[in-house]
Design an enzyme around this catalytic site. Structure first.
Site, PDB file in Angstrom:
ATOM      1  N   CYS A   1       0.839  -1.174   0.000  1.00  0.00           N
ATOM      2  CA  CYS A   1       0.000   0.000   0.000  1.00  0.00           C
ATOM      3  C   CYS A   1       0.882   1.234   0.000  1.00  0.00           C
ATOM      4  O   CYS A   1       2.045   1.193   0.389  1.00  0.00           O
ATOM      5  CB  CYS A   1      -0.864   0.039   1.256  1.00  0.00           C
ATOM      6  SG  CYS A   1      -2.164  -1.189   1.290  1.00  0.00           S
TER       7      CYS A   1
ATOM      8  N   GLY B   1       0.627  -0.246  -5.014  1.00  0.00           N
ATOM      9  CA  GLY B   1      -0.698  -0.868  -4.952  1.00  0.00           C
ATOM     10  C   GLY B   1      -1.517  -0.489  -6.155  1.00  0.00           C
ATOM     11  O   GLY B   1      -1.726   0.693  -6.415  1.00  0.00           O
TER      12      GLY B   1
ATOM     13  N   ASN C   1      -0.732   1.608   5.737  1.00  0.00           N
ATOM     14  CA  ASN C   1       0.147   0.681   5.022  1.00  0.00           C
ATOM     15  C   ASN C   1       0.787  -0.226   6.064  1.00  0.00           C
ATOM     16  O   ASN C   1       1.409   0.266   7.005  1.00  0.00           O
ATOM     17  CB  ASN C   1       1.212   1.469   4.253  1.00  0.00           C
ATOM     18  CG  ASN C   1       2.313   0.600   3.645  1.00  0.00           C
ATOM     19  OD1 ASN C   1       3.418   1.061   3.453  1.00  0.00           O
ATOM     20  ND2 ASN C   1       2.011  -0.658   3.334  1.00  0.00           N
ATOM     21  N   GLY C   2       0.596  -1.514   5.899  1.00  0.00           N
ATOM     22  CA  GLY C   2       1.163  -2.453   6.869  1.00  0.00           C
ATOM     23  C   GLY C   2       0.204  -3.587   7.146  1.00  0.00           C
ATOM     24  O   GLY C   2      -0.682  -3.871   6.351  1.00  0.00           O
TER      25      GLY C   2
ATOM     26  N   TYR D   1      12.975  -4.456  -3.400  1.00  0.00           N
ATOM     27  CA  TYR D   1      11.872  -4.837  -4.256  1.00  0.00           C
ATOM     28  C   TYR D   1      10.782  -3.785  -4.426  1.00  0.00           C
ATOM     29  O   TYR D   1      10.398  -3.437  -5.538  1.00  0.00           O
ATOM     30  CB  TYR D   1      11.254  -6.081  -3.620  1.00  0.00           C
ATOM     31  CG  TYR D   1      10.458  -6.920  -4.550  1.00  0.00           C
ATOM     32  CD1 TYR D   1      10.957  -8.114  -5.045  1.00  0.00           C
ATOM     33  CD2 TYR D   1       9.196  -6.531  -4.939  1.00  0.00           C
ATOM     34  CE1 TYR D   1      10.218  -8.896  -5.906  1.00  0.00           C
ATOM     35  CE2 TYR D   1       8.451  -7.304  -5.797  1.00  0.00           C
ATOM     36  CZ  TYR D   1       8.959  -8.482  -6.280  1.00  0.00           C
ATOM     37  OH  TYR D   1       8.237  -9.246  -7.116  1.00  0.00           O
TER      38      TYR D   1
END
Lengths: 479, 479, 479, 479
Positions: D8, D36, D111-112, D255
């Site tokens: 996210c 996302g 986010n998480g 990444y």
């Protein structure tokens, strides 16, 4: 053409596993589309796993084959069509609302308006509850789920919650294993059920939805009744029944319901014919032809004609391809939008004294244009007759009547209105008359608050109505 | 519900510069939408520069504000709604066709069917011409442009081309400076014109389109007439007039046209009322109520009621939100699609002898279901009456009648049909009767070939009809 | 970011019956998408019956599974992606054009620009021909079909037509039984063919399209060659071959083609590396890092780095989700659209002397912003190097170069440009340098008219270019 | 091409009244799109009135000009792009979540992944709370709002709630008057803030989003920090800071993050270059060229080349028009989907020993195809090097790693994997190596649980993960 906004329609099915159960709901909603065109939704229950889909738009646009497919199989399902009276026109307010709680999932589809939703919501918020919509349906959900913690069954929770929620509600609740119909103790909004030849039980706002899915009408849900469909069969809980006089919304007969529906034992079409007949007696006038404004005035026009012996005529053609037409502002002055939707058949009215029937006059602007169309087409006289009394009071039970400033009947006398709309004469059905139209027996009384201001329940203070909207505003893209 | 397919509608405007000229055409097409729902298009002429837009879909869906905006200003414009009778249902066949040639641009909108289009196309192909559509409108374009090379004016070219093109055509041609209406010498399809209060001239398939844009009806285009609107005013070319008997399509009255239109001096609604009256005299029966199948049978039902003195009733509610409904095959067997669209009002027919009026029986399956709906709703007798004779012959003039194998009247006697559809009795309007319904005077004759097989012109051999489709096939995505 | 517009890509397949032949074309077009993003189309030939679909938009958006499905089976097919150089950006100008003529159907997909299309079109119009598009592809169709009347075969007609059509064209023609590749005698635009392991022959603008469908590259179509794939195998007609020097478009190497393509025996990526190497020799400068503008300058930057021994760095991140972004006018001043699409990696350039490589400078505004981005990110010096000479002349062979008024190189000296874009120095590849980059042998010459104004053919007079557009203007809705 | 799914991105702005504040958020989200691609949303705060819009789809598709317009003016706004790790891919799970509570409205973008969301949710449900989504963001909302009842300020409530919520969260909270950034005490996910020249404060997941809106990077939010932007300026609450070692997700460097972002003081691009350099030292091999798999392997390839002195080459062209491609199952066997997206440049690898760099091998199938592409293009040897260690453990902190059964590294040794993918040799970056790549100082530690199974926090039991999904399932139509 500002009209009184219709409200909502609900539909539920309880049967055996059906890989296309959403298709049945789709057909049911389709026949209830007249009760709400803003948004729609379906929730399908497959062994306790709920799948739902809802969006702004008409049933046909929202429920594409692809969506029906994805909703998958199930044995219980519930659907909703909405015109919002509380809560803005938003996707997030679409129903059924599907919530997850300690005992599983619950889907809720609701038609009506809770008069104490502000108070209830405030109470829940004070306990730390959060709200994600501005609709009273979310408030009802909280009320039920709070009781669910200390109830053995969902129906017990519904029954307890009904002690708290006030106002008008005809609702369908789907739990992991049950389908429940519940109606407020006044019976403001209609709700009935029936059974298909395959043995499925159907709950719907109007009997026309039963017809559309091939279900036979069994009976109306009683005022205050909770009707539970489950593995053990049907159970009726009548704890809230007979706690007061039935005060069904008279506008369902006059205005909202589909003519082929039967509400409280009375066919809507017949009620409207009868309204026309009473109107003819209350406001007779010499004329050559009786014409109705399509589609809302056609039934009453037939009744007026029947009672007055003045021939019935088809005075207008309504463009059936009308959808969301747009018109450039600068073109507006030249083009008559009413005329595009409604064209008089000159041959029917030319040189004639015309009685024009409609079910209401809201702001008067549309009536004025229609009267003018008739005169331009050659009518020598235009006598307007309205098959309901002037409504001059706000509704707190799920009908969205325009604000007083806009209602022509709040500002002018009948003679002044006649003059404003350009009619030679004007007559409204009396309050006495309206009470007769849906009459079945003593028990089946009406709420006529919009006409006479006599509210059958406590009403909320004016400021509450849009409180939630002020705080939270989702937007939705117009398509 | 297989029905006879309607064909096309054309609309043209000639006036002064208007930044929103496409908006006027939009409203005109909107009121002609009943003549074609497959595709539509508008071409706008701005000082000789043509802009056009066309696509599959309804007027409201295709002509978004954005598209209207882009079509920009102009003083001449032409529009079209289409149901294709020749040429597949493809975007490339949408009209108006806009072509570019040695003398500039030309847009052409056409309603009808050219009977010698195969021969003409073959001749053009033999000269090296290429065709990009399968419609006969492209053939007409070639015929006109070929003559344009050796003509001083576009109207002269149109006049010469009319010597070659045979069959049915009511068309509107837009050249850089002119708007031209042309109608075949038989006058198969309607075409009329009028004038707005602002002085714009309007040409349209039906007078209801004049009404919708506020234009006053002036007159029908005569059979064979070429009417030219240009800077020098209006010019009528009558070289092809009076070259034969008028043979207007009787189905326009019976079936296609909107009831509020006036064709050849006769109001369509009145013609249908009259059809019902004649039908009542030709096929009387004792009954309690007369109901029409909405919307096609309503006018005739009113006429039947009037002539028979049997009360008129509203027997069905038609779901007005019907659009492109889909139904899963496996659901089809259980669900009655007719019932979703049409629900009887049981109270109107229960325990009664019902006369059921419709304008046609095509395959019989829909009639069968409607009769059954009435019986299920409690009708004791159902007497079907049809306000037109059985049609049993193909039409070569722009109407898409189902193939003989499907037409029930080609396969069974009237008694057999009555039995098949489950009616207690069945009566069709006679050919003599039908001739009277639109009767104005001796000049205004009808084409009744679909009933009696008497074709007013040479007809093409059967094999030609789909020749072009076999060779070239565009596809269009369903939306 | 105004750029030189790319033009068109063509793709054809000839094989055995394949129920999903359009899927193969779809993949081919997909790999040619860089050659045209405005519209695309596919025509499928099933035993002489052609089905086609074309629309504005990217391959992925236009060719939904539903459309691929409908195009159905066939053994021959042709596809096209388009950026229009003649003819507006319109749906009607999408290719392949499919026409019907005396001998059947023909589909035509074309990359290039006919220099005498105005004259040819006028000649056809003088014979009564009508045109429905503004593209020169329709003119080519007429030229071929006119000859078809007096030719035994379609290839004979193509061969004769090539005597008349002048300019740049690499085209694929599909007849009922054959697939034909044809390339102008100068070989302006690339065209090659190959064969799949299943034995299907593939024709494509670039070899990367052969790769994408698993076909092995066989060879380029020769300049002037007509290559026919039919039941009798492959036939090459070389009547128009060797009628002049090959003058391939050098911009294919510099700019248009995909780096993995091989054109005239030379890999595009290698050509660009080489351009960078030559550029390094022609315009050396002391610096710390060489960065390319993504994606157009990356290959040359690698070459420059290699030749100069100055390290290659990745200087920018390009947002790969960029599509059709919009920006409000009032926001424009504050927001840097270039920055949204391209963000420098500060760590790569901070405190460094940067050599910035791009393949062109058009108006200079984008280069100015990119130089500024580097300086803001901390670059101490920015030396811009361009891997092609300044282009200052219009192209008549299918490339849409901006008008002279907009081209910065037409108005300023190199020093002035450097100053305008804010670079410390600026160097363009020389014309001599550019000739070396795609060099294979003496035969494979280049057209360098855009750099030096030496046109290999007669060119049309300026006024012709948009003549057709003035007369006819379709519009298309932006989606 | 199964890849590790990203999670996210969050974005917030606090400034003065701006009629187009959503436009700024739009640009911010646009640059975070790589984090996302399933859904996105924006909530705008205009003097305490919240408007929000969210839907499935990319930023560019969801936020049309019309939607931006409707979101209207405001001085605070928050946005989100989502790939769901908890909660299905549904519209109802899109963020920011906007809730209404006793003290007004709150919007939350997260986010998480909360490791104890199951427990928390159960606790809330036991108190009668209802949940309308399956995302842990709704759980966080409840945790905050519950504390809000007994807190003077929203930040106090956030601070208390952080005592209860465990796991990984970088979140932005918008209250009627404030914008709040909060990060878990381990600092799993990145979060930073900056300031525009106009004085607006920006909070974002990555610094590239600050760049895109012209904001200058100030600093990362500290682990455990709560940063409040309000009328009184900026306030930092550090109660939860320094409660443990920082364990940032190493995958952000390897990444997820965009190369131009700076996280914890380290530029991502440089980190990847460094990973390549270390990889070259750990797994040297004799070869002729180093090529990266676009786009994920390009940076490390450059580093490998730099360290090994083996030339860097551009080995593949990635089709940049790739979107949602479909392929018919029966075509799949013949067509290589990898090849359509990725085509090798044969000239770069033909006859060469190639080192192929990628950032991960998930299932091995894609790597196998890419190795084969290189061999088919003529590479004599292919040595695969991976710039991260094999990941073999599930992630509970917001990364969606495939299940163990699918992960090739869980099932095979490195030699076996090399054989399976067809490489001549294979080398992964060591765990020691990976720890160095983002190294700044002792404080900035990493979570490397996916590689070594050492989780920095308690982890939930496996069964919890999809508990909510089982109970409630909304569906969303694919568009």
């Amino acid at each position: 053409m500002p009209k009184i906004k219709e409200e909502c329609g609900v539909f539920g099915i309880y049967g055996s596993k059906n890989p296309r159960i959403a298709q049945t709901v789709y057909f049911g909603l389709f026949s209830l589309q007249h009760r709400g065109q803003e948004s729609c939704g379906i929730a399908v229950n497959n062994d306790g796993v709920f799948k739902s889909y809802k969006d702004l738009g008409l049933v046909n646009d929202v429920f594409t084959p692809n969506v029906i497919e994805k909703l998958g199989e199930g044995n219980i399902a519930v659907g909703h069509v909405r015109y919002g009276t509380t809560g803005g026109n938003e996707r997030s307010n679409a129903q059924p609302i599907v919530v997850n709680h300690i005992k599983g999932s619950m889907a809720l589809a609701h038609n009506g308006n809770i008069t104490n939703s502000y108070e209830l919501r405030s109470q829940f918020e004070a306990k730390g509850s959060i709200f994600q919509t501005t609709s009273d349906t979310e408030v009802i959900s909280y009320a039920i789920i709070e009781e669910r913690l200390n109830s053995d069954t969902i129906e017990e929770a519904v029954c307890k919650a009904m002690n708290k929620i006030k106002g008008a509600y005809s609702m369908i609740i789907m739990s992991p294993q049950k389908l429940i119909a519940a109606r407020d103790k006044n019976g403001f909004r209609p709700l009935c059920y029936g059974k298909t030849s395959k043995g499925e039980y159907i709950i719907a706002s109007e009997s026309c939805a039963l017809d559309s899915v091939g279900a036979e009408f069994i009976r109306d849900i009683e005022k205050g009744e909770i009707l539970v469909f489950g593995k053990e069969g049907i159970k009726s809980i009548k704890e809230h029944c007979n706690k007061g006089k039935q005060t069904s919304c008279v506008f369902e007969y006059v205005y909202f319901a589909r003519p082929d529906s039967i509400i409280e034992g009375k066919n809507v079409h017949e009620a409207r014919i009868k309204a026309g007949e009473i109107l003819a007696k209350e406001h007779p006038v010499k004329a050559d032809v009786v014409v109705g404004v399509p589609d809302s005035g056609l039934d009453a026009a037939l009744g007026y004609s029947k009672a007055s012996k003045i021939p019935y005529g088809i005075g207008f053609i309504k463009n059936k391809y009308i959808g969301r037409t747009f018109i450039y502002p600068e073109v507006k002055s030249r083009m008559d939008k009413v005329k595009i939707k409604l064209n008089p058949i000159a041959n029917v009215v030319r040189g004639k004294r015309v009685i024009l029937i409609d079910d209401s006059i809201v702001r008067g602007t549309t009536s004025e244009r229609i009267v003018k169309l008739l005169r331009d087409a050659g009518a020598t006289e235009v006598h307007m007759r309205v098959s309901a009394p002037p409504f001059i009071n706000p509704c707190y039970y799920g009908t969205d009547i325009d604000s007083k400033e806009n209602l022509i009947a709040c500002k002018y006398t009948i003679d002044e209105i006649a003059k404003k709309i350009g009619a030679d004469s004007l007559g409204y059905l009396s309050l006495e008359g309206v009470k007769k139209i849906g009459y079945v027996d003593e028990k089946s009384g009406f709420c006529t608050a919009c006409f006479d201001g006599i509210y059958p329940t406590e009403i909320p203070t004016k400021t509450d109505k849009n409180r939630f909207e002020r705080k939270i505003n989702h937007i939705d893209e117009e398509k």
